[in-house]
Motif scaffolding. Structure first.
Motif, PDB file in Angstrom:
ATOM      1  N   GLN A  77       0.898  -1.304  -0.196  1.00  0.00           N
ATOM      2  CA  GLN A  77       0.125   0.106  -0.154  1.00  0.00           C
ATOM      3  C   GLN A  77       0.863   1.285   0.126  1.00  0.00           C
ATOM      4  OE1 GLN A  77      -3.074  -0.908  -0.486  1.00  0.00           O
ATOM      5  NE2 GLN A  77      -2.306  -2.893  -0.366  1.00  0.00           N
ATOM      6  N   LEU A  78       1.911   1.180   0.952  1.00  0.00           N
ATOM      7  CA  LEU A  78       2.724   2.386   0.838  1.00  0.00           C
ATOM      8  C   LEU A  78       3.671   2.619  -0.582  1.00  0.00           C
ATOM      9  CD1 LEU A  78       4.296   2.032   4.515  1.00  0.00           C
ATOM     10  CD2 LEU A  78       2.659   3.657   3.657  1.00  0.00           C
ATOM     11  N   VAL A  79       3.810   1.583  -1.108  1.00  0.00           N
ATOM     12  CA  VAL A  79       4.755   1.629  -2.485  1.00  0.00           C
ATOM     13  C   VAL A  79       3.680   2.207  -3.638  1.00  0.00           C
ATOM     14  CG1 VAL A  79       5.723   0.297  -4.271  1.00  0.00           C
ATOM     15  CG2 VAL A  79       6.437  -0.055  -1.882  1.00  0.00           C
ATOM     16  N   THR A  80       2.355   1.830  -3.559  1.00  0.00           N
ATOM     17  CA  THR A  80       1.475   2.407  -4.279  1.00  0.00           C
ATOM     18  C   THR A  80       1.191   3.935  -4.492  1.00  0.00           C
ATOM     19  OG1 THR A  80       0.468   0.223  -4.101  1.00  0.00           O
ATOM     20  CG2 THR A  80      -0.853   1.820  -5.330  1.00  0.00           C
ATOM     21  N   ILE A  81       1.354   4.371  -3.028  1.00  0.00           N
ATOM     22  CA  ILE A  81       1.074   5.801  -3.008  1.00  0.00           C
ATOM     23  C   ILE A  81       1.897   6.775  -4.133  1.00  0.00           C
ATOM     24  CG2 ILE A  81       1.443   7.972  -1.674  1.00  0.00           C
ATOM     25  CD1 ILE A  81       0.661   5.945   0.607  1.00  0.00           C
ATOM     26  N   PRO A  82       3.014   6.613  -4.346  1.00  0.00           N
ATOM     27  CA  PRO A  82       3.753   7.643  -5.327  1.00  0.00           C
ATOM     28  C   PRO A  82       3.198   7.361  -6.707  1.00  0.00           C
ATOM     29  CG  PRO A  82       5.396   6.280  -4.295  1.00  0.00           C
ATOM     30  CD  PRO A  82       4.054   5.949  -3.893  1.00  0.00           C
ATOM     31  N   MET A  83       2.443   6.201  -7.053  1.00  0.00           N
ATOM     32  CA  MET A  83       1.953   5.887  -8.504  1.00  0.00           C
ATOM     33  C   MET A  83       0.593   6.624  -8.465  1.00  0.00           C
ATOM     34  SD  MET A  83       2.492   1.838  -9.169  1.00  0.00           S
ATOM     35  CE  MET A  83       3.478   1.073  -8.013  1.00  0.00           C
ATOM     36  N   ILE A  84       0.000   6.437  -7.216  1.00  0.00           N
ATOM     37  CA  ILE A  84      -1.396   7.648  -7.167  1.00  0.00           C
ATOM     38  C   ILE A  84      -0.874   8.678  -7.307  1.00  0.00           C
ATOM     39  CG2 ILE A  84      -3.142   8.301  -5.638  1.00  0.00           C
ATOM     40  CD1 ILE A  84      -3.143   5.188  -4.683  1.00  0.00           C
ATOM     41  N   TYR A  85       0.034   9.548  -6.768  1.00  0.00           N
ATOM     42  CA  TYR A  85       0.372  10.772  -6.775  1.00  0.00           C
ATOM     43  C   TYR A  85       0.787  11.122  -8.272  1.00  0.00           C
ATOM     44  CZ  TYR A  85       3.158  14.932  -6.469  1.00  0.00           C
ATOM     45  OH  TYR A  85       3.895  16.221  -6.958  1.00  0.00           O
ATOM     46  N   ASN A  86       1.389  10.381  -9.171  1.00  0.00           N
ATOM     47  CA  ASN A  86       1.871  10.288 -10.319  1.00  0.00           C
ATOM     48  C   ASN A  86       0.339  10.509 -11.477  1.00  0.00           C
ATOM     49  OD1 ASN A  86       3.580  10.767 -12.735  1.00  0.00           O
ATOM     50  ND2 ASN A  86       3.098   8.639 -13.278  1.00  0.00           N
ATOM     51  N   ALA A  87      -0.585   9.519 -10.957  1.00  0.00           N
ATOM     52  CA  ALA A  87      -1.716   9.703 -11.656  1.00  0.00           C
ATOM     53  C   ALA A  87      -2.324  11.074 -11.279  1.00  0.00           C
ATOM     54  CB  ALA A  87      -2.657   8.587 -11.288  1.00  0.00           C
ATOM     55  N   LEU A  88      -2.501  11.640 -10.204  1.00  0.00           N
ATOM     56  CA  LEU A  88      -3.164  12.776  -9.878  1.00  0.00           C
ATOM     57  C   LEU A  88      -2.370  14.075 -10.532  1.00  0.00           C
ATOM     58  CD1 LEU A  88      -4.106  12.226  -6.161  1.00  0.00           C
ATOM     59  CD2 LEU A  88      -5.585  12.289  -8.216  1.00  0.00           C
ATOM     60  N   ARG A  89      -1.013  13.960 -10.548  1.00  0.00           N
ATOM     61  CA  ARG A  89      -0.237  15.039 -11.106  1.00  0.00           C
ATOM     62  C   ARG A  89      -0.269  15.144 -12.809  1.00  0.00           C
ATOM     63  NH1 ARG A  89       4.978  15.432 -13.023  1.00  0.00           N
ATOM     64  NH2 ARG A  89       5.287  13.074 -12.757  1.00  0.00           N
ATOM     65  N   GLY A  96      -6.607   8.441  -9.804  1.00  0.00           N
ATOM     66  CA  GLY A  96      -6.047   8.816  -8.878  1.00  0.00           C
ATOM     67  C   GLY A  96      -6.578   8.806  -7.534  1.00  0.00           C
ATOM     68  N   ILE A  97      -7.933   9.338  -7.713  1.00  0.00           N
ATOM     69  CA  ILE A  97      -8.781   9.537  -6.331  1.00  0.00           C
ATOM     70  C   ILE A  97      -9.253   8.152  -6.024  1.00  0.00           C
ATOM     71  CG2 ILE A  97     -11.096  10.395  -5.597  1.00  0.00           C
ATOM     72  CD1 ILE A  97     -10.238  13.201  -7.164  1.00  0.00           C
ATOM     73  N   ALA A  98      -9.764   7.370  -7.140  1.00  0.00           N
ATOM     74  CA  ALA A  98     -10.277   6.005  -6.733  1.00  0.00           C
ATOM     75  C   ALA A  98      -9.157   5.217  -6.044  1.00  0.00           C
ATOM     76  CB  ALA A  98     -10.714   5.292  -7.910  1.00  0.00           C
ATOM     77  N   GLY A  99      -7.614   5.325  -6.741  1.00  0.00           N
ATOM     78  CA  GLY A  99      -6.815   4.476  -6.230  1.00  0.00           C
ATOM     79  C   GLY A  99      -6.555   5.033  -4.704  1.00  0.00           C
ATOM     80  N   LEU A 100      -6.600   6.290  -4.381  1.00  0.00           N
ATOM     81  CA  LEU A 100      -6.385   6.632  -3.144  1.00  0.00           C
ATOM     82  C   LEU A 100      -7.298   6.256  -2.141  1.00  0.00           C
ATOM     83  CD1 LEU A 100      -4.616   8.850  -1.505  1.00  0.00           C
ATOM     84  CD2 LEU A 100      -6.098  10.713  -1.963  1.00  0.00           C
ATOM     85  N   PHE A 101      -8.453   6.295  -2.373  1.00  0.00           N
ATOM     86  CA  PHE A 101      -9.604   5.600  -1.564  1.00  0.00           C
ATOM     87  C   PHE A 101      -9.345   4.381  -1.351  1.00  0.00           C
ATOM     88  CE2 PHE A 101     -12.060   9.569  -2.353  1.00  0.00           C
ATOM     89  CZ  PHE A 101     -12.069  10.135  -1.345  1.00  0.00           C
ATOM     90  N   PHE A 102      -8.770   3.510  -2.329  1.00  0.00           N
ATOM     91  CA  PHE A 102      -8.726   1.966  -2.123  1.00  0.00           C
ATOM     92  C   PHE A 102      -7.562   1.846  -1.403  1.00  0.00           C
ATOM     93  CE2 PHE A 102      -7.851  -1.981  -3.896  1.00  0.00           C
ATOM     94  CZ  PHE A 102      -9.003  -2.597  -4.165  1.00  0.00           C
ATOM     95  N   VAL A 103      -6.264   2.482  -1.453  1.00  0.00           N
ATOM     96  CA  VAL A 103      -5.339   2.339  -0.980  1.00  0.00           C
ATOM     97  C   VAL A 103      -5.467   2.633   0.711  1.00  0.00           C
ATOM     98  CG1 VAL A 103      -2.828   3.085  -0.531  1.00  0.00           C
ATOM     99  CG2 VAL A 103      -3.840   2.045  -2.849  1.00  0.00           C
ATOM    100  N   VAL A 104      -5.747   3.700   0.919  1.00  0.00           N
ATOM    101  CA  VAL A 104      -6.176   4.253   2.207  1.00  0.00           C
ATOM    102  C   VAL A 104      -7.147   3.386   2.739  1.00  0.00           C
ATOM    103  CG1 VAL A 104      -7.056   6.163   3.350  1.00  0.00           C
ATOM    104  CG2 VAL A 104      -5.635   6.713   1.739  1.00  0.00           C
ATOM    105  N   ALA A 105      -8.157   2.814   2.329  1.00  0.00           N
ATOM    106  CA  ALA A 105      -9.085   1.814   3.028  1.00  0.00           C
ATOM    107  C   ALA A 105      -8.234   0.714   3.320  1.00  0.00           C
ATOM    108  CB  ALA A 105     -10.215   1.645   2.127  1.00  0.00           C
TER     109      ALA A 105
END
Length: 129
Positions: A77-89, A96-105
């Protein structure tokens, strides 16, 4: 040690299993539908397929109650956060938002108090006293 995991761990295992399926689908899509040469496509696809297999194993072991699978799931989950950041950027806000909610949950389920107690075996110790 294998014990029956709490429902938070089972829910996290299901979410990690979904992540594995997403990795599998992504790997297949990279292999067949990117415009690069076959060698580059195969390399990128094999990376995603390798990650999918690893996440699938982690999900399976979490579901079955293996304590050692919790840490790799948290790290994933922690490794996925930079990928989510890149999608949002890059402006891919839906992913990005769907991935963020999924990973945080998933992360919150894995670090919840019942999950932590199960992982350190605190519940079994209290039963044996």
């Amino acid at each position: 040690m294998t014990t029956v995991p709490p429902r938070q761990v089972r829910a996290a295992a299901a979410l990690v299993g979904v992540e594995a399926l997403i990795g599998l689908v992504t790997g297949v899509l990279y292999l067949f539908f990117t415009g690069r040469g076959f060698g580059t496509r195969a390399a990128e696809a094999s990376y995603f397929l390798l990650i999918a297999v690893a996440l699938g194993a982690v999900a399976w072991f979490l579901w079955r109650g293996h304590h050692g699978a919790r840490t790799p799931a948290i790290v994933a989950q922690l490794v996925t956060i930079p990928m989510i950041y890149n999608a949002l950027r890059t402006g891919d806000y839906v992913v990005g938002i769907a991935g963020l909610f999924f990973v945080v949950a998933t992360f919150m389920l894995l670090i919840s108090e019942p999950s932590r107690r199960w992982a350190v075996g605190a519940d079994e110790e209290s039963r044996s006293e």
